[in-house]
Design a protein around this motif. Structure first.
Motif, mmCIF file in Angstrom:
data_model
loop_
_atom_site.group_PDB
_atom_site.id
_atom_site.type_symbol
_atom_site.label_atom_id
_atom_site.label_comp_id
_atom_site.label_asym_id
_atom_site.label_seq_id
_atom_site.Cartn_x
_atom_site.Cartn_y
_atom_site.Cartn_z
ATOM 1 N N PHE A 37 0.853 -1.171 0.000
ATOM 2 C CA PHE A 37 0.000 0.000 0.000
ATOM 3 C C PHE A 37 0.896 1.231 0.000
ATOM 4 O O PHE A 37 2.073 1.156 0.354
ATOM 5 C CB PHE A 37 -0.895 0.009 1.241
ATOM 6 C CG PHE A 37 -1.866 -1.136 1.298
ATOM 7 C CD1 PHE A 37 -1.450 -2.399 1.668
ATOM 8 C CD2 PHE A 37 -3.198 -0.941 0.972
ATOM 9 C CE1 PHE A 37 -2.349 -3.460 1.716
ATOM 10 C CE2 PHE A 37 -4.102 -1.993 1.021
ATOM 11 C CZ PHE A 37 -3.667 -3.257 1.394
ATOM 12 N N ARG A 38 0.317 2.360 -0.366
ATOM 13 C CA ARG A 38 1.104 3.588 -0.307
ATOM 14 C C ARG A 38 0.220 4.734 0.156
ATOM 15 O O ARG A 38 -1.011 4.709 -0.008
ATOM 16 C CB ARG A 38 1.733 3.920 -1.659
ATOM 17 C CG ARG A 38 0.756 4.259 -2.782
ATOM 18 C CD ARG A 38 1.508 4.433 -4.093
ATOM 19 N NE ARG A 38 0.614 4.753 -5.196
ATOM 20 C CZ ARG A 38 1.008 4.821 -6.469
ATOM 21 N NH1 ARG A 38 2.275 4.573 -6.793
ATOM 22 N NH2 ARG A 38 0.132 5.132 -7.407
ATOM 23 N N GLN A 39 0.877 5.730 0.715
ATOM 24 C CA GLN A 39 0.149 6.865 1.254
ATOM 25 C C GLN A 39 0.961 8.134 1.078
ATOM 26 O O GLN A 39 2.168 8.157 1.328
ATOM 27 C CB GLN A 39 -0.168 6.651 2.735
ATOM 28 C CG GLN A 39 -1.111 7.671 3.324
ATOM 29 C CD GLN A 39 -1.586 7.267 4.703
ATOM 30 O OE1 GLN A 39 -0.963 6.474 5.391
ATOM 31 N NE2 GLN A 39 -2.731 7.812 5.118
ATOM 32 N N THR A 40 0.274 9.180 0.652
ATOM 33 C CA THR A 40 0.872 10.502 0.557
ATOM 34 C C THR A 40 0.151 11.415 1.542
ATOM 35 O O THR A 40 -0.997 11.142 1.922
ATOM 36 C CB THR A 40 0.765 11.068 -0.864
ATOM 37 O OG1 THR A 40 -0.610 11.038 -1.275
ATOM 38 C CG2 THR A 40 1.587 10.242 -1.827
ATOM 39 N N PRO A 41 0.803 12.493 1.970
ATOM 40 C CA PRO A 41 0.182 13.392 2.953
ATOM 41 C C PRO A 41 -1.187 13.880 2.515
ATOM 42 O O PRO A 41 -1.368 14.310 1.367
ATOM 43 C CB PRO A 41 1.180 14.537 3.055
ATOM 44 C CG PRO A 41 2.484 13.934 2.706
ATOM 45 C CD PRO A 41 2.175 12.912 1.641
ATOM 46 N N GLY A 42 -2.145 13.783 3.400
ATOM 47 C CA GLY A 42 -3.480 14.282 3.121
ATOM 48 C C GLY A 42 -4.373 13.331 2.353
ATOM 49 O O GLY A 42 -5.529 13.651 2.080
ATOM 50 N N LYS A 43 -3.826 12.177 2.000
ATOM 51 C CA LYS A 43 -4.611 11.199 1.239
ATOM 52 C C LYS A 43 -4.727 9.895 2.013
ATOM 53 O O LYS A 43 -3.910 9.585 2.875
ATOM 54 C CB LYS A 43 -3.971 10.937 -0.123
ATOM 55 C CG LYS A 43 -4.026 12.128 -1.072
ATOM 56 C CD LYS A 43 -3.550 11.735 -2.454
ATOM 57 C CE LYS A 43 -3.674 12.889 -3.430
ATOM 58 N NZ LYS A 43 -3.225 12.509 -4.803
ATOM 59 N N GLU A 44 -5.738 9.134 1.658
ATOM 60 C CA GLU A 44 -5.918 7.839 2.281
ATOM 61 C C GLU A 44 -4.895 6.842 1.739
ATOM 62 O O GLU A 44 -4.422 6.970 0.609
ATOM 63 C CB GLU A 44 -7.331 7.319 2.025
ATOM 64 C CG GLU A 44 -8.419 8.116 2.721
ATOM 65 C CD GLU A 44 -9.783 7.488 2.550
ATOM 66 O OE1 GLU A 44 -10.732 7.989 3.186
ATOM 67 O OE2 GLU A 44 -9.908 6.516 1.794
ATOM 68 N N ARG A 45 -4.589 5.866 2.553
ATOM 69 C CA ARG A 45 -3.693 4.804 2.118
ATOM 70 C C ARG A 45 -4.405 3.986 1.046
ATOM 71 O O ARG A 45 -5.569 3.631 1.199
ATOM 72 C CB ARG A 45 -3.334 3.915 3.308
ATOM 73 C CG ARG A 45 -2.154 3.013 3.084
ATOM 74 C CD ARG A 45 -1.710 2.358 4.392
ATOM 75 N NE ARG A 45 -1.226 3.350 5.353
ATOM 76 C CZ ARG A 45 -0.667 3.023 6.518
ATOM 77 N NH1 ARG A 45 -0.527 1.747 6.854
ATOM 78 N NH2 ARG A 45 -0.271 3.963 7.339
#
Length: 130
Positions: A37-45
């Motif tokens: 999985f990946r996640q960026t600031p302000g977004k859901e994983r």
């Protein structure tokens, strides 16, 4: 105690390649499906890819199909994610997750969805930038 440790993150130029590893301990990897999985600031994983436990089948998000490949080496208790032709939008913290319960595996591997029973690593950061 189930433990997952991601490694291999770093800075890569657009178009470049990177290989992430997810090292497992405290459980028999053979019996577990592993998802990335990946996640960026302000977004859901978000789910990116998954490799099943019983038949080794893989699934990929549309955004990475043809560029990312997930493989597993049960003897080394490690799952790998080869990332090629990387794009700036691939910049994120990447996490691996594990589960062996049938319904959870189905959700994670076929739906690339997060369920409460997943075991998680702490993530490794990837930055794609020139």
């Amino acid at each position: 105690q189930v433990q997952l440790v991601e490694s291999g993150g770093g800075l890569v130029q657009p178009g470049g390649s990177l290989r992430l590893s997810c090292a497992a301990s405290g459980f028999t990897l053979d019996y577990y499906a592993i998802g990335w999985f990946r996640q960026t600031p302000g977004k859901e994983r978000e789910g990116v890819s998954c490799i099943n436990n019983n038949d080794g089948k893989t699934n990929y998000a549309d955004s990475v199909t043809g560029r990312f490949t997930i493989t597993r080496d049960n003897a080394k208790k490690t799952v790998y994610r080869q990332m090629n032709s990387m794009k700036p939008e691939d910049t994120a913290v990447y996490y691996c997750a594990a589960d062996h319960e049938a319904l959870s595996v189905q959700a994670m591997c076929y739906g690339l969805r997060i369920v409460d029973t997943l075991y998680w690593g702490k993530g490794t950061a990837v930055t794609v930038s020139s």
